[in-house]
Design a protein around this motif. Structure first.
Motif, PDB file in Angstrom:
ATOM      1  N   LEU A 193       3.366  13.549  -6.738  1.00 26.74           N
ATOM      2  CA  LEU A 193       4.729  13.284  -7.221  1.00 26.74           C
ATOM      3  C   LEU A 193       5.282  12.278  -6.421  1.00 26.74           C
ATOM      4  CD1 LEU A 193       5.894  16.781  -8.638  1.00 26.74           C
ATOM      5  CD2 LEU A 193       4.901  14.979  -9.911  1.00 26.74           C
ATOM      6  N   SER A 194       4.942  12.373  -5.272  1.00 26.58           N
ATOM      7  CA  SER A 194       5.914  11.326  -4.168  1.00 26.58           C
ATOM      8  C   SER A 194       5.400   9.926  -4.568  1.00 26.58           C
ATOM      9  CB  SER A 194       5.566  11.732  -2.695  1.00 26.58           C
ATOM     10  OG  SER A 194       4.083  11.777  -2.564  1.00 26.58           O
ATOM     11  N   THR A 195       3.851   9.781  -4.694  1.00 27.99           N
ATOM     12  CA  THR A 195       3.630   8.504  -5.036  1.00 27.99           C
ATOM     13  C   THR A 195       4.349   7.789  -6.270  1.00 27.99           C
ATOM     14  OG1 THR A 195       1.464   8.892  -4.099  1.00 27.99           O
ATOM     15  CG2 THR A 195       1.456   7.341  -5.407  1.00 27.99           C
ATOM     16  N   ILE A 196       4.580   8.760  -7.267  1.00 24.56           N
ATOM     17  CA  ILE A 196       5.338   8.420  -8.306  1.00 24.56           C
ATOM     18  C   ILE A 196       6.694   7.811  -8.040  1.00 24.56           C
ATOM     19  CG2 ILE A 196       6.419   9.027 -10.612  1.00 24.56           C
ATOM     20  CD1 ILE A 196       4.005  10.975 -10.870  1.00 24.56           C
ATOM     21  N   LYS A 197       7.264   8.434  -7.011  1.00 24.86           N
ATOM     22  CA  LYS A 197       8.510   8.039  -6.757  1.00 24.86           C
ATOM     23  C   LYS A 197       8.369   6.855  -5.793  1.00 24.86           C
ATOM     24  CE  LYS A 197      10.746  12.575  -6.440  1.00 24.86           C
ATOM     25  NZ  LYS A 197      11.092  14.012  -5.416  1.00 24.86           N
ATOM     26  N   LYS A 198       7.440   6.521  -5.032  1.00 26.45           N
ATOM     27  CA  LYS A 198       7.193   5.276  -4.219  1.00 26.45           C
ATOM     28  C   LYS A 198       6.993   4.195  -5.014  1.00 26.45           C
ATOM     29  CE  LYS A 198       5.160   7.423  -0.061  1.00 26.45           C
ATOM     30  NZ  LYS A 198       3.812   7.451   0.662  1.00 26.45           N
ATOM     31  N   LEU A 199       6.277   4.467  -6.097  1.00 23.56           N
ATOM     32  CA  LEU A 199       6.038   3.001  -6.934  1.00 23.56           C
ATOM     33  C   LEU A 199       7.078   2.955  -7.781  1.00 23.56           C
ATOM     34  CD1 LEU A 199       3.789   1.386  -7.997  1.00 23.56           C
ATOM     35  CD2 LEU A 199       3.221   3.372  -9.844  1.00 23.56           C
ATOM     36  N   GLY A 250       0.796  -1.338  -0.034  1.00 25.59           N
ATOM     37  CA  GLY A 250      -0.117   0.071  -0.032  1.00 25.59           C
ATOM     38  C   GLY A 250       0.911   1.241  -0.067  1.00 25.59           C
ATOM     39  N   LEU A 251       0.716   2.317  -0.792  1.00 25.56           N
ATOM     40  CA  LEU A 251       1.444   3.275  -1.020  1.00 25.56           C
ATOM     41  C   LEU A 251       0.649   4.607  -0.343  1.00 25.56           C
ATOM     42  CD1 LEU A 251       2.644   3.214  -4.856  1.00 25.56           C
ATOM     43  CD2 LEU A 251       3.626   2.286  -2.696  1.00 25.56           C
ATOM     44  N   ASN A 252      -0.438   4.392   0.065  1.00 24.35           N
ATOM     45  CA  ASN A 252      -1.034   5.541   1.037  1.00 24.35           C
ATOM     46  C   ASN A 252      -1.019   6.803   0.128  1.00 24.35           C
ATOM     47  OD1 ASN A 252      -2.446   6.198   3.305  1.00 24.35           O
ATOM     48  ND2 ASN A 252      -0.665   6.853   4.207  1.00 24.35           N
ATOM     49  N   LYS A 253      -1.499   6.964  -1.115  1.00 24.56           N
ATOM     50  CA  LYS A 253      -1.318   8.013  -1.643  1.00 24.56           C
ATOM     51  C   LYS A 253      -2.414   8.922  -1.360  1.00 24.56           C
ATOM     52  CE  LYS A 253      -2.928   9.626  -6.373  1.00 24.56           C
ATOM     53  NZ  LYS A 253      -3.955  10.515  -6.003  1.00 24.56           N
ATOM     54  N   THR A 265       2.299   4.525 -13.354  1.00 21.15           N
ATOM     55  CA  THR A 265       3.328   3.467 -13.661  1.00 21.15           C
ATOM     56  C   THR A 265       4.084   4.001 -14.905  1.00 21.15           C
ATOM     57  OG1 THR A 265       1.552   1.447 -12.909  1.00 21.15           O
ATOM     58  CG2 THR A 265       3.416   1.083 -14.486  1.00 21.15           C
ATOM     59  N   SER A 266       3.368   4.546 -15.860  1.00 21.25           N
ATOM     60  CA  SER A 266       4.110   4.953 -16.968  1.00 21.25           C
ATOM     61  C   SER A 266       5.317   6.136 -16.362  1.00 21.25           C
ATOM     62  CB  SER A 266       3.286   5.659 -17.953  1.00 21.25           C
ATOM     63  OG  SER A 266       2.451   4.667 -18.491  1.00 21.25           O
TER      64      SER A 266
END
Length: 362
Positions: A70-76, A61-64, A99-100
């Motif tokens: 932008l932080s979620t992109i880094k986490k992913l 879970g990324l807790n977006k 994802t892209s």
């Protein structure tokens, strides 16, 4: 050992999420498979959906936070790196975009598969633009879960090759049962000789439960309706039931964990939705030997056996006539056989794995 990571917006009971869970269940044991939910934490996700407990170590879970993150992109991107992903499989438009973007920062090749589970969101110019940008960024292999979805995507993105892999369900879980025993398990106090219609969906306008309640008032008094699910329309639907004096014939069951028992308690399943992609509920009901009446929207027609009935609108008169036209005696084994042949989750999973690793050895 190859690693596959599914990326979804959220992980809670629903058609898309159940399909991904089935892929995790039926995956080849030689693969490591994870589900990455952009929203919520792993602990919250597992606590909210009991079916995930056996797979808790495979849930990320990324807790977006709300909005663009932008932080979620880094986490992913970090998830892809830390888990040494070979395949990332995004589902729906939000996970496709994130994802892209996350794949742009990787220095080793990761194959990107993307599945479209419906096409209604592409009616929006904004969504079409976002999807176009995301497809250009990572050039994923695109899969549609129904023929109608493939045709819609192809009309918009003409140069994008698209595979069709239809959704499947677990027929070992959804199987034929005893109606009376199932009704006892659900604690239903129904009169002898009752004909039981069921619907399982979010209680929202798009799912059309209103039309089903209106149809019930046109049916003989021994017809009863079970509504499984919760949502913002609950109070309005309860008022409608009161208006038609149907309180003793319409039963609001709320969220049901034991869905096989729900279907087994029915004589007929009805899907009166205004909009659908490729619904799992009609597959699940038929796997339990229960015929369906369903409105002809989206990919619904692709889910029905000859034991079930497709209608061209969801008005009360049309639904009530269709409901009365179907036989209610015994289990419809042809409906189950149709699902075993066309919509087994294991067949679906193997088709995806062939797409993931075509020409490769494990």
């Amino acid at each position: 050992m190859k690693t596959i990571i599914h990326v979804v917006q959220h992980l809670s009971p629903g058609g898309l999420e159940t399909m991904v869970l089935n892929m995790l269940s039926f995956s080849d044991p030689h693969y490591r498979v994870f589900i990455c939910s952009m929203e919520a934490t792993s602990q919250h996700i597992v606590a909210s959906w009991r079916q995930l407990v056996p797979f808790k170590h495979q849930i990320i879970g990324l807790n977006k936070p709300p909005g663009l993150s932008l932080s979620t992109i880094k986490k992913l991107g970090a998830v892809f790196k830390n888990y040494q992903a070979d395949i990332v499989h995004s589902h729906h438009i939000g996970p496709l975009l994130y994802t892209s973007c996350a794949l742009q920062h990787h220095h080793y090749p990761i194959k990107h598969i993307h599945t479209e589970h419906d096409a209604w969101h592409l009616n929006s110019y904004k969504h079409r633009l976002i999807q176009y940008i995301a497809l250009q960024l990572s050039n994923p292999t695109v899969v549609a879960d129904a023929d109608f979805v493939r045709k819609k995507i192809h009309k918009i993105f003409k140069n994008c090759p698209i595979y069709t892999i239809k959704n499947g369900i677990n027929p070992s879980r959804f199987t034929v049962g005893n109606k009376l025993h199932a009704r006892d398990k659900l604690a239903l106090a129904l009169p002898a000789g009752s004909i039981v219609i069921g619907n399982a969906a979010r209680l929202e306008t798009v799912k059309g439960q209103r039309y089903l309640i209106e149809a019930l008032q046109l049916l003989p008094s021994h017809f009863h309706l079970l509504l499984a699910g919760s949502g913002s329309m609950l109070s309005e639907l309860q008022q409608l039931v009161h208006q038609y004096n149907l309180e003793h014939r319409v039963h609001f069951l709320g969220h049901i964990d034991d869905m096989p028992t729900f279907y087994q308690a029915l004589d007929l399943f009805c899907l009166p939705s205004n909009n659908e992609g490729f619904p799992l509920s009609t597959l699940e009901a038929q796997a339990c030997g229960i015929p369906c009446v369903a409105n002809n929207v989206g990919g619904v027609s692709e889910t029905l056996s000859t034991d079930s009935l497709l209608v061209n609108d969801n008005t009360a008169v049309t639904l009530s006539n269709a409901i009365q036209s179907l036989p209610y005696h015994g289990i419809h084994h042809n409906a189950r056989d149709f699902i075993l042949k066309h919509n087994h989750a294991q067949t679906m999973t193997k088709a995806y794995e062939k797409l993931y690793f075509s020409g490769e050895n494990i």
